[in-house]
Design a protein around this motif. Sequence first.
Motif, short mmCIF file in Angstrom:
data_model
loop_
_atom_site.label_atom_id
_atom_site.label_comp_id
_atom_site.label_asym_id
_atom_site.label_seq_id
_atom_site.Cartn_x
_atom_site.Cartn_y
_atom_site.Cartn_z
N SER A 176 -3.57 31.91 19.21
CA SER A 176 -2.57 32.28 18.19
C SER A 176 -1.35 31.37 18.22
CB SER A 176 -2.14 33.74 18.37
OG SER A 176 -1.50 33.94 19.62
N ASP A 317 2.05 36.99 11.79
CA ASP A 317 0.89 37.38 12.58
C ASP A 317 1.36 38.08 13.85
OD1 ASP A 317 -1.38 37.62 14.09
OD2 ASP A 317 -1.88 35.49 14.12
N ARG A 320 0.67 36.22 17.07
CA ARG A 320 1.48 35.02 17.27
C ARG A 320 2.88 35.41 17.75
NH1 ARG A 320 1.62 29.65 16.24
NH2 ARG A 320 3.44 28.68 15.27
#
Length: 336
Positions: A176, A317, A320
Motif C-alpha cells: 500500500s 485508501d 495506505r
Amino acid sequence: MSGRYDEHDHEHYERPRRRTRPRTKERPQYDDAVDAVVTTVDRGRFTLRVGGEVDGVRVWAVKARPLGRKGVVVGDRVRVVGDVSGDEGALARIVEVQDRATVLRRTADDDDPVERVLVANADQLVVVTALADPEPRPRLIDRALVAAYDAGMKPLLCLTKADLADPETLLATYRSLGVPWVVTQRGADLGELRDRLAGRTSVMIGHSGVGKSTLVNALVPDADREIGQVNAVTGRGRHTSTSAIMLALPEHHGAAGWIIDTPGIRSFGLAHVRPEDLIEAFPDLDEMTEDCPRGCTHAADEPECGLDEAVARGEADPERVESFRRLLEARSGPEY
C-alpha cells in the motif's frame, strides 16, 4: 644607589615577541584541483576515484587542514590536489567538499540529538532483509524507509532467501505504500536487481546475516566482502562488514552505477525526522492534510486529522493511511 640592573644585563632587554605572518582573508583557489568521489574512509585516510567516474583512477588522500572538522563521508564529491597518479605511496589532499544532493543520516538512539551522516549523494536506498534465517524485522525496515523518505532517496526492498519462505506475507505490509521490491534467492539470477541498480548510486543496508555481502559479491565479482553466519541460538547474524565502501557496478544494459555496502545495523535512530517532512514523501496524503489543525502530527490519536476525514469521505485508501501512520510510529517506537 644604583639600580639593580644596568644596560648590560640580559634582563634589561625586552622579551622576544612571536613573529607570525599577518592573517589574510584570501584563501587558496586550488585552480589545479581535480574532481573525485570518496569510496572509503578509514581513520583519517580516504580512498577516492579521481574524475568521479566508475573507471576513474584510485588514489589515496588526507583532508587538508583548512577543512577543519568538516566531515567527509563515503559518496562525497570532493576536489583534490597533490599526487593523483594512483601510484603506490602517492598521497593527495582533499581541499573542498562539494554540496551534497542527498544525505542518509541516523542518530544512535531516538533521544540522541547528534546526527551521524552515513552516506552522501546516493539516490536509492536498498533495504535488504531475509525472509527467514534470520526472521524479518518489520520495525527496522520501517525505520529504514523513514530514513530514505527523509533523505529524498528512492527506497527499494530486496528480499533474500526466498527459497526458505513465501515473500507475500511481508510484501502485503508494504504494498500500500508503493515501495518497489525484488525477490532473490541463493544461486538465482539477479537480472531484476541489476536492472534496479543500473545507472544509480545505491546504498545497501540491512541487519547482519540477511545476505547483503553475498549479494554484493555476486553483483561485483571482485568485491570480496566477507560473509557471516547466523547464530543458531539468537537468530542474529555476525557483523562482517566493518566500514562502508563504494563499489563500481559492472555496466548493465549500457548503464554503469555505484553500490555502497554498509556494515550491518542493529539500530537506526530517527530523532532528526519530523512528521511534516515525512508526509511530504507521500504527495497524495500530504494534500489531504492541508486543513489539519495547527500542530497536527497526523498520528492515529490526533483529533480532526485530515487523513481521517479523507478516509471517512472515501477519498483515501485506509490501508495506505494506516501504513503511513505505522512509519510515523516507527520514528520513536521499538525497533524489533
